[in-house]
Design a protein around this motif. Sequence first.
Motif, short mmCIF file in Angstrom:
data_model
loop_
_atom_site.label_atom_id
_atom_site.label_comp_id
_atom_site.label_asym_id
_atom_site.label_seq_id
_atom_site.Cartn_x
_atom_site.Cartn_y
_atom_site.Cartn_z
N LYS A 17 0.82 -1.21 0.00
CA LYS A 17 0.00 0.00 0.00
C LYS A 17 0.86 1.27 0.00
N LYS A 18 1.98 1.16 0.65
CA LYS A 18 2.84 2.34 0.76
C LYS A 18 3.55 2.62 -0.56
N SER A 19 3.69 3.85 -0.84
CA SER A 19 4.52 4.20 -2.00
C SER A 19 5.97 4.17 -1.54
N ASN A 20 6.85 4.27 -2.48
CA ASN A 20 8.27 4.30 -2.14
C ASN A 20 8.60 5.42 -1.17
N MET A 21 7.93 6.55 -1.40
CA MET A 21 8.20 7.72 -0.58
C MET A 21 7.84 7.46 0.87
N ASP A 22 6.64 6.91 1.04
CA ASP A 22 6.19 6.61 2.40
C ASP A 22 7.16 5.65 3.07
N ARG A 23 7.62 4.72 2.26
CA ARG A 23 8.51 3.72 2.82
C ARG A 23 9.76 4.36 3.40
N THR A 24 10.28 5.35 2.73
CA THR A 24 11.48 5.98 3.25
C THR A 24 11.16 6.91 4.41
N GLU A 25 10.05 7.61 4.31
CA GLU A 25 9.73 8.60 5.34
C GLU A 25 9.25 8.00 6.65
N LEU A 26 8.34 7.03 6.52
CA LEU A 26 7.69 6.53 7.72
C LEU A 26 8.44 5.40 8.39
N ASN A 27 9.50 4.97 7.75
CA ASN A 27 10.06 3.72 8.20
C ASN A 27 11.36 3.86 8.95
N LYS A 28 11.59 5.04 9.52
CA LYS A 28 12.84 5.21 10.23
C LYS A 28 12.93 4.23 11.40
N GLY A 29 11.79 3.82 11.92
CA GLY A 29 11.77 2.89 13.05
C GLY A 29 11.98 1.45 12.63
N LYS A 30 12.11 1.20 11.35
CA LYS A 30 12.39 -0.13 10.83
C LYS A 30 11.30 -1.14 11.19
N THR A 31 10.23 -1.06 10.41
CA THR A 31 9.14 -2.01 10.62
C THR A 31 9.51 -3.36 10.03
N GLY A 32 8.74 -4.36 10.42
CA GLY A 32 8.99 -5.69 9.90
C GLY A 32 8.49 -6.74 10.87
N CYS A 33 8.65 -8.01 10.50
CA CYS A 33 8.27 -9.06 11.44
C CYS A 33 9.08 -10.32 11.21
N LEU A 34 9.17 -11.11 12.20
CA LEU A 34 9.90 -12.37 12.13
C LEU A 34 9.11 -13.34 11.26
N VAL A 35 9.85 -14.06 10.44
CA VAL A 35 9.20 -15.13 9.67
C VAL A 35 9.37 -16.40 10.49
N GLU A 36 8.32 -16.80 11.14
CA GLU A 36 8.43 -17.96 12.04
C GLU A 36 8.37 -19.27 11.27
N GLY A 37 9.12 -20.20 11.77
CA GLY A 37 9.09 -21.52 11.15
C GLY A 37 10.18 -21.73 10.12
N ILE A 38 10.87 -20.68 9.78
CA ILE A 38 11.93 -20.83 8.79
C ILE A 38 13.22 -20.22 9.31
N LYS A 39 14.24 -21.04 9.28
CA LYS A 39 15.54 -20.56 9.75
C LYS A 39 16.58 -20.79 8.67
N ALA A 40 17.53 -19.87 8.62
CA ALA A 40 18.61 -20.03 7.66
C ALA A 40 19.83 -20.61 8.37
N ILE A 41 20.74 -21.17 7.57
CA ILE A 41 21.97 -21.71 8.15
C ILE A 41 23.13 -20.82 7.76
N HIS A 42 23.85 -20.37 8.76
CA HIS A 42 25.02 -19.53 8.46
C HIS A 42 26.00 -20.34 7.63
N PRO A 43 26.44 -19.83 6.50
CA PRO A 43 27.25 -20.65 5.58
C PRO A 43 28.62 -21.03 6.13
N LEU A 44 29.13 -20.31 7.12
CA LEU A 44 30.45 -20.66 7.64
C LEU A 44 30.39 -21.28 9.02
N THR A 45 29.53 -20.78 9.88
CA THR A 45 29.50 -21.31 11.25
C THR A 45 28.50 -22.45 11.38
N GLY A 46 27.56 -22.54 10.47
CA GLY A 46 26.55 -23.58 10.53
C GLY A 46 25.45 -23.29 11.55
#
Length: 802
Positions: free
Chosen positions: A285-314
Amino acid sequence: MNYKSIEKKWQDFWEEKGVFKAIDFDSKPPYYVLVEFPYPSGTGLHVGHVRSYTAQDAIARLKRMQGYNVLFPMGWDAFGAPAERYAIRNHIHPKEAVKENVKTFKGQMKKLGFSFDWSREFSTTDPDYYKWTQWQFLQFYKQGMAYKDTIPVNWCPVCKSVLSNEDAAGGVCEQCGARVEQKEKSQWMLRMSDYAEDLLKGLDDTHFAEKVKLGQINWIGKSSGVELDIEIVGGGKFSIFTTCIETIYGITFFVIAPDGKLIKELMPRVLNKEEVKAYIAETTKKSNMDRTELNKGKTGCLVEGIKAIHPLTGKEVPIYLGDFVLGDYGTGAVMAVPSHDERDFEYAKAHNIEMIQVIDGQDTKDHAFEKKEYMAKECYLINSEEFTGMTVLEAKEKITEKLVNEGIARTVNNYKMRDWIFSRQRFWGEPIPMINCSKCGWVPMDEKDLPLLLPDVAEYEPTEDGESPLAKITEWVNCKCPKCSGDAKRETDTMPNWAGSSWYFLRYMDAHNENEFVNMDKMKYWGGVNWYNGGMEHTARHLLYARFWVQMLHNFGLAPKSEMIDIRVSHGMILGDNNEKMSKSKGNVINPDDIVREYGADTLRVYEMFIGDYQQDASWSTDSLKGCKRFIERIQKIGDKLNDQNGYTNEVLAHKTIKKVSNDLVSLKYNTAVSSLMILLNEYEDFENGITRDDYRLLLILLNPIAPHITEELNEQYHLGEPLCTSTWPEYDENKIIEDNITIAVQVNGKLRATIETEKDEAEEQVKEKALNEENVKKNIENLKVVKIIVVPNRIVNIVAK
RNA sequence: GCUUGUAUGGUGGAAUUGGUAGACACGAUGGACUCAAAAUCCAUUGGUAGCGAUACUGUGUCGGUUCGAGUCCGACUACAAGCACCA
């Protein structure tokens, strides 16, 4: 003196004689001078146009007199939203509006005496022209450079049309200033990103002004780094792009783009589907502009159920969704190293994610220790297994090497520049010659059926739902598939107005060819644009598109070179007398017609060249304009001082001025070219015995490129020689420029104390003696010891005394 | 935040690229011409002091290099334009 009749007389003379006609394959060396063709608006020519056109005209006229076969063409860039809006507002067909406006523009240009070769005139809206724009599109399509794709695009809710990234820079519609929204639409695209590297490299083959080059380099936005594969726990993988692989041990999470393809693929395995879907919906819904302006607080959410593996430490690493990651840049996923990237740092703070510092040298409690900072110092890695203790540069190399050897990483370049969105939901543009058949898919039109003409209809306003107005015209839309002859429908979107302007400069070389878009031999003869003037605002648009277009043509064997524009310069704006951009609402608009009527075309031309540094903005001043009128009147008056002698009265002055004007005209220093001619005139006025015929003709011919009418008139009136437009530009003799007697400055400890007369290249000893004999010098070195005397021949003497 | 520009008299702007700062033009002031005005012509015009010669001062700020800096170097300031979560 009646300027109006003089100007008309010479304009007719030039036209009758055809002196400005460029001749294909002429034996004289070719020289192609180009100024951006205007969009013929309803408001007529702007004084800003006069500035750049006069500058280019001066160069064209100079080059002609210097023996070149000059191509200096003009035409009309008449497709596009403004023309359409003008037509809608005035209730006329855009075709008629263009015709009307072109007439105005052309009349204005003729009155200003620009030496265009009008025999090559065309408009991008002429079917004879856009036939070839369509033809070239088909070549691009056939070469796989054009494709249709459904992507989130910039959408202007006011214009009701899709915009390219270039047109939506800053999140605002270029045409109307409205905020741009994101919308998924099926669009024709040109694979411009494939040419990112070529467009960068090609700049080396040009002589663009440095700031123009930088503007393009910036826009293309190359960055080199590593693309790394990341395994997902329980199968699957994704890739990330990073320019800081040295911080790989600092990864504490990954972030993927909500608008990217990856999250769609992973969705079935996501545990918190509701939350993830809600966040995705919120972002789209947000335009690019809104994304830059409103998002200083860094919105987002955890994707539960999926984990990545660090390529060097495992180790297992969480994956988050965050709209600061863009779906269409890089891989749409990033590794997050909060200790060494401020964005990651903020995101980690907001979502309470751990941090691992891997480069020593600064505390990372309150801020990330970023690349820019740690690259400036010599820093060593920590917490990085076998790489601990290495310098950043060393680690970068070794880590990359290890990952590449393991087959999970590649060194790659990424570019900010995206593919060119080539569709507009507009009536007034070149129809895209593609047909959609339910059986065969997208099928190109047969080339021999081109041009695909715009239908002649009364209604061409954009529709509410964002479809092109053409979509409503069923008799035009419905057609037969060229492949299977079944029922099919035409593409109803049209091309952006940048299409026609991407190759117009090629067409001028062969403007009326009915069989080819441009004849190859003619392109080879002219070789390309030697000197192109246009606005800085076109750096990341028209100029980039035009280069891309030519590079494609070249690769498909349709153009002789990959760069067909050599020098690119740009002019400053003419502002109103209140220092603001001219606009009707501010009431500070100057109409060139009024100035021509009251002061004459030559005065306006001289004034706009004299107004200041050509590349800087300048404010209009009617007072200064009057000064230029005075200058021209004095040039007429000095005809009374003609004597019957030959040669230059002051050889040094004459040769100096020839040199100055010749050089200034081709180095964008039009203002000083004019001022040196003012000086010449001032000197002439002081000559005791009047001026010679050669003196007078010199002044007239040197001023001719800038003020062509009055100079031709006086040249004829006083029978000084053949018409200036067919004359040869005077040459200067370097030996005659240096004066025999030179006044030089004498300084004592760097301060000017006297001036002395010396002969050219006078012996150093003699100069020293003269300097020391000056009363004021003696006074100033009294009681001091002369330590050193510096003599710069013919320049200065500096006496160092303590 | 990043990139790119720009900063010189009352004004627009010059400065041979490190060598007489303010060319050229506008404006202003004084004068000539005119009954008068406009136009035109002449003179003055960075600031301070002086009748003057001249002296001091002066190119956004502070510092440096140099015989010499508007120009080169370092650190800033202001304004303008462009880009902007580009990994």
